[in-house]
Design a protein around this motif. Structure first.
Motif, PDB file in Angstrom:
ATOM      1  N   GLN A 176       0.833  -1.207   0.000  1.00 36.68           N
ATOM      2  CA  GLN A 176       0.000   0.000   0.000  1.00 36.68           C
ATOM      3  C   GLN A 176       0.865   1.254   0.000  1.00 36.68           C
ATOM      4  OE1 GLN A 176      -2.415  -0.712   3.453  1.00 36.68           O
ATOM      5  NE2 GLN A 176      -3.946  -1.873   2.304  1.00 36.68           N
ATOM      6  N   LEU A 177       1.919   1.260   0.815  1.00 36.11           N
ATOM      7  CA  LEU A 177       2.796   2.430   0.864  1.00 36.11           C
ATOM      8  C   LEU A 177       3.544   2.619  -0.454  1.00 36.11           C
ATOM      9  CD1 LEU A 177       4.175   2.097   4.492  1.00 36.11           C
ATOM     10  CD2 LEU A 177       2.773   3.971   3.610  1.00 36.11           C
ATOM     11  N   ALA A 178       4.068   1.537  -1.013  1.00 39.47           N
ATOM     12  CA  ALA A 178       4.778   1.632  -2.295  1.00 39.47           C
ATOM     13  C   ALA A 178       3.849   2.130  -3.394  1.00 39.47           C
ATOM     14  CB  ALA A 178       5.372   0.277  -2.669  1.00 39.47           C
ATOM     15  N   ASP A 179       2.642   1.579  -3.445  1.00 34.51           N
ATOM     16  CA  ASP A 179       1.683   1.990  -4.472  1.00 34.51           C
ATOM     17  C   ASP A 179       1.292   3.456  -4.317  1.00 34.51           C
ATOM     18  OD1 ASP A 179       1.749  -0.524  -5.593  1.00 34.51           O
ATOM     19  OD2 ASP A 179      -0.204  -1.145  -4.812  1.00 34.51           O
ATOM     20  N   GLU A 180       1.099   3.891  -3.086  1.00 37.87           N
ATOM     21  CA  GLU A 180       0.715   5.288  -2.855  1.00 37.87           C
ATOM     22  C   GLU A 180       1.854   6.229  -3.251  1.00 37.87           C
ATOM     23  OE1 GLU A 180      -1.646   8.522  -2.012  1.00 37.87           O
ATOM     24  OE2 GLU A 180      -2.175   6.423  -2.340  1.00 37.87           O
ATOM     25  N   TYR A 181       3.070   5.857  -2.931  1.00 41.73           N
ATOM     26  CA  TYR A 181       4.227   6.659  -3.324  1.00 41.73           C
ATOM     27  C   TYR A 181       4.293   6.780  -4.850  1.00 41.73           C
ATOM     28  CZ  TYR A 181       9.030   7.623  -4.591  1.00 41.73           C
ATOM     29  OH  TYR A 181      10.147   8.140  -5.185  1.00 41.73           O
ATOM     30  N   LEU A 182       4.151   5.662  -5.546  1.00 40.03           N
ATOM     31  CA  LEU A 182       4.199   5.671  -7.010  1.00 40.03           C
ATOM     32  C   LEU A 182       3.016   6.426  -7.604  1.00 40.03           C
ATOM     33  CD1 LEU A 182       5.386   1.999  -7.556  1.00 40.03           C
ATOM     34  CD2 LEU A 182       6.752   4.092  -7.835  1.00 40.03           C
ATOM     35  N   ARG A 183       1.852   6.301  -6.993  1.00 38.50           N
ATOM     36  CA  ARG A 183       0.672   7.018  -7.471  1.00 38.50           C
ATOM     37  C   ARG A 183       0.880   8.530  -7.418  1.00 38.50           C
ATOM     38  NH1 ARG A 183      -3.451   9.803  -6.022  1.00 38.50           N
ATOM     39  NH2 ARG A 183      -3.012   9.789  -3.807  1.00 38.50           N
ATOM     40  N   GLY A 225       3.515   9.974  -8.100  1.00 35.66           N
ATOM     41  CA  GLY A 225       4.518  10.342  -9.092  1.00 35.66           C
ATOM     42  C   GLY A 225       5.943  10.030  -8.682  1.00 35.66           C
ATOM     43  N   GLY A 226       6.126   9.205  -7.649  1.00 34.90           N
ATOM     44  CA  GLY A 226       7.461   8.857  -7.175  1.00 34.90           C
ATOM     45  C   GLY A 226       8.321   8.263  -8.281  1.00 34.90           C
ATOM     46  N   GLN A 227       9.583   8.666  -8.339  1.00 31.92           N
ATOM     47  CA  GLN A 227      10.495   8.255  -9.409  1.00 31.92           C
ATOM     48  C   GLN A 227      11.637   7.375  -8.918  1.00 31.92           C
ATOM     49  OE1 GLN A 227       9.995   9.081 -12.729  1.00 31.92           O
ATOM     50  NE2 GLN A 227       8.050   9.784 -11.901  1.00 31.92           N
ATOM     51  N   ARG A 228      11.702   7.075  -7.632  1.00 28.35           N
ATOM     52  CA  ARG A 228      12.818   6.274  -7.115  1.00 28.35           C
ATOM     53  C   ARG A 228      12.757   4.864  -7.679  1.00 28.35           C
ATOM     54  NH1 ARG A 228      14.215   8.913  -1.624  1.00 28.35           N
ATOM     55  NH2 ARG A 228      12.932  10.769  -1.813  1.00 28.35           N
ATOM     56  N   LYS A 229      13.947   4.308  -7.889  1.00 27.28           N
ATOM     57  CA  LYS A 229      14.062   2.940  -8.384  1.00 27.28           C
ATOM     58  C   LYS A 229      15.016   2.191  -7.461  1.00 27.28           C
ATOM     59  CE  LYS A 229      13.131   3.906 -13.248  1.00 27.28           C
ATOM     60  NZ  LYS A 229      12.230   4.936 -12.990  1.00 27.28           N
ATOM     61  N   TRP A 273       7.404  10.203   0.734  1.00 30.67           N
ATOM     62  CA  TRP A 273       8.542   9.348   1.062  1.00 30.67           C
ATOM     63  C   TRP A 273       9.155   9.770   2.408  1.00 30.67           C
ATOM     64  CZ3 TRP A 273      10.430   5.010  -1.284  1.00 30.67           C
ATOM     65  CH2 TRP A 273      11.652   4.526  -0.784  1.00 30.67           C
ATOM     66  N   LYS A 274       9.418  11.067   2.548  1.00 28.74           N
ATOM     67  CA  LYS A 274      10.045  11.572   3.774  1.00 28.74           C
ATOM     68  C   LYS A 274       9.177  11.372   5.005  1.00 28.74           C
ATOM     69  CE  LYS A 274      13.087  14.981   1.709  1.00 28.74           C
ATOM     70  NZ  LYS A 274      13.384  16.394   1.513  1.00 28.74           N
ATOM     71  N   ASP A 275       7.873  11.521   4.862  1.00 25.23           N
ATOM     72  CA  ASP A 275       6.961  11.418   6.007  1.00 25.23           C
ATOM     73  C   ASP A 275       6.555   9.985   6.345  1.00 25.23           C
ATOM     74  OD1 ASP A 275       7.017  14.174   6.107  1.00 25.23           O
ATOM     75  OD2 ASP A 275       5.024  14.432   5.202  1.00 25.23           O
ATOM     76  N   ASN A 276       6.448   9.119   5.345  1.00 28.01           N
ATOM     77  CA  ASN A 276       5.850   7.806   5.566  1.00 28.01           C
ATOM     78  C   ASN A 276       6.775   6.609   5.373  1.00 28.01           C
ATOM     79  OD1 ASN A 276       2.862   8.507   5.907  1.00 28.01           O
ATOM     80  ND2 ASN A 276       3.466   9.647   4.097  1.00 28.01           N
ATOM     81  N   ILE A 277       7.850   6.780   4.623  1.00 28.83           N
ATOM     82  CA  ILE A 277       8.711   5.639   4.316  1.00 28.83           C
ATOM     83  C   ILE A 277      10.100   5.805   4.935  1.00 28.83           C
ATOM     84  CG2 ILE A 277       9.746   4.274   2.455  1.00 28.83           C
ATOM     85  CD1 ILE A 277       7.228   5.054   0.768  1.00 28.83           C
TER      86      ILE A 277
END
Length: 70
Positions: free
Chosen positions: A8-15, A17-21, A45-49
């Motif tokens: 859920q966290l990964a999907d929300e980050y990507l949703r 517009g996250g660009q990290r690989k 990312w900074k707040d949740n991951i």
């Protein structure tokens, strides 16, 4: 099948517009930023991951797009 919290966290980050690989080498993960990402994704990312324990953060990193050849 229920989604995991990591998924859920990964999907929300990507949703957002996250660009990290993720780069995986000898079972060690390294997250890379190749492009600028939207402020909303950076903040998420900074707040949740980023504050998570290493093990939990690694679970999320493994769900990001990879730069490794498959």
């Amino acid at each position: 099948m229920a989604e995991t919290e990591a998924r859920q966290l990964a999907d929300e980050y990507l949703r957002r517009g996250g660009q990290r690989k993720v780069k995986i080498d000898d079972n060690i993960t390294d997250v890379r930023e190749w492009d600028d990402e939207p402020p909303e994704a950076e903040r998420f990312w900074k707040d949740n991951i980023a504050p998570l324990a290493d093990k939990k953060r690694r679970e999320i990193e493994l769900l990001l797009p990879t730069i490794n050849a498959r």
